[in-house]
Design a protein around this motif. Structure first.
Motif, PDB file in Angstrom:
ATOM      1  N   LEU A 195      27.491  30.969  84.325  1.00  0.00           N
ATOM      2  CA  LEU A 195      27.376  29.660  83.673  1.00  0.00           C
ATOM      3  C   LEU A 195      28.757  29.133  83.303  1.00  0.00           C
ATOM      4  O   LEU A 195      29.071  28.965  82.119  1.00  0.00           O
ATOM      5  CB  LEU A 195      26.527  29.778  82.397  1.00  0.00           C
ATOM      6  CG  LEU A 195      25.082  30.226  82.545  1.00  0.00           C
ATOM      7  CD1 LEU A 195      24.486  30.545  81.198  1.00  0.00           C
ATOM      8  CD2 LEU A 195      24.265  29.154  83.246  1.00  0.00           C
ATOM      9  N   PRO A 196      29.599  28.872  84.287  1.00  0.00           N
ATOM     10  CA  PRO A 196      30.978  28.475  83.968  1.00  0.00           C
ATOM     11  C   PRO A 196      31.074  27.230  83.089  1.00  0.00           C
ATOM     12  O   PRO A 196      32.035  27.075  82.345  1.00  0.00           O
ATOM     13  CB  PRO A 196      31.610  28.248  85.340  1.00  0.00           C
ATOM     14  CG  PRO A 196      30.491  28.170  86.306  1.00  0.00           C
ATOM     15  CD  PRO A 196      29.323  28.878  85.711  1.00  0.00           C
ATOM     16  N   GLU A 197      30.051  26.384  83.124  1.00  0.00           N
ATOM     17  CA  GLU A 197      30.072  25.177  82.291  1.00  0.00           C
ATOM     18  C   GLU A 197      29.865  25.488  80.801  1.00  0.00           C
ATOM     19  O   GLU A 197      30.049  24.622  79.956  1.00  0.00           O
ATOM     20  CB  GLU A 197      29.028  24.167  82.779  1.00  0.00           C
ATOM     21  CG  GLU A 197      27.586  24.604  82.617  1.00  0.00           C
ATOM     22  CD  GLU A 197      27.046  25.489  83.746  1.00  0.00           C
ATOM     23  OE1 GLU A 197      25.828  25.680  83.774  1.00  0.00           O
ATOM     24  OE2 GLU A 197      27.823  25.985  84.587  1.00  0.00           O
ATOM     25  N   HIS A 198      29.515  26.731  80.477  1.00  0.00           N
ATOM     26  CA  HIS A 198      29.263  27.106  79.084  1.00  0.00           C
ATOM     27  C   HIS A 198      30.280  28.122  78.546  1.00  0.00           C
ATOM     28  O   HIS A 198      30.022  28.789  77.543  1.00  0.00           O
ATOM     29  CB  HIS A 198      27.850  27.681  78.942  1.00  0.00           C
ATOM     30  CG  HIS A 198      26.777  26.679  79.222  1.00  0.00           C
ATOM     31  ND1 HIS A 198      26.492  25.644  78.369  1.00  0.00           N
ATOM     32  CD2 HIS A 198      25.949  26.540  80.285  1.00  0.00           C
ATOM     33  CE1 HIS A 198      25.524  24.912  78.881  1.00  0.00           C
ATOM     34  NE2 HIS A 198      25.179  25.425  80.055  1.00  0.00           N
ATOM     35  N   THR A 199      31.409  28.227  79.191  1.00  0.00           N
ATOM     36  CA  THR A 199      32.404  29.204  78.737  1.00  0.00           C
ATOM     37  C   THR A 199      32.981  28.872  77.368  1.00  0.00           C
ATOM     38  O   THR A 199      33.440  29.766  76.668  1.00  0.00           O
ATOM     39  CB  THR A 199      33.555  29.352  79.754  1.00  0.00           C
ATOM     40  OG1 THR A 199      34.123  28.068  79.983  1.00  0.00           O
ATOM     41  CG2 THR A 199      33.075  29.982  81.041  1.00  0.00           C
ATOM     42  N   SER A 200      32.909  27.616  76.952  1.00  0.00           N
ATOM     43  CA  SER A 200      33.479  27.244  75.650  1.00  0.00           C
ATOM     44  C   SER A 200      32.748  27.933  74.498  1.00  0.00           C
ATOM     45  O   SER A 200      33.362  28.294  73.505  1.00  0.00           O
ATOM     46  CB  SER A 200      33.454  25.730  75.451  1.00  0.00           C
ATOM     47  OG  SER A 200      32.129  25.255  75.478  1.00  0.00           O
TER      48      SER A 200
END
Length: 83
Positions: free
Chosen positions: A48-53
């Motif tokens: 889930l690279p879009e949720h790394t934050s």
């Protein structure tokens, strides 16, 4: 993908259940806890690279509360992907 996210959730649950092993007396991750969080961060970055934050925040704060929040976020993501 599903198995990897389940692994991340399982690892977070282990951290939460074994607070005395992975957190210091002040409620912050110790070095063993950080090793587990780094595994979780790799899984999230790959799946889930879009949720790394959200993982970045938990890693930088290192608090019990931030780990709980990360677990809740993963539960929400998991349940929204499996209606």
């Amino acid at each position: 993908m599903e198995k990897r996210l389940e692994e991340a959730v399982r690892l977070l649950e282990i951290l939460i259940r074994n607070r005395e092993e992975y957190f210091d007396k002040s409620g912050y991750l110790n070095s063993e806890g950080m090793k587990v969080v780094m595994k979780i961060a790799r899984i999230i970055a790959e799946e889930l690279p879009e949720h790394t934050s959200m993982v970045r925040e938990a890693r930088s704060r290192r608090s019990y509360e931030s780990i709980l929040k990360l677990l809740q976020n993963l539960y929400e993501l998991h349940s929204s992907s499996n209606p």
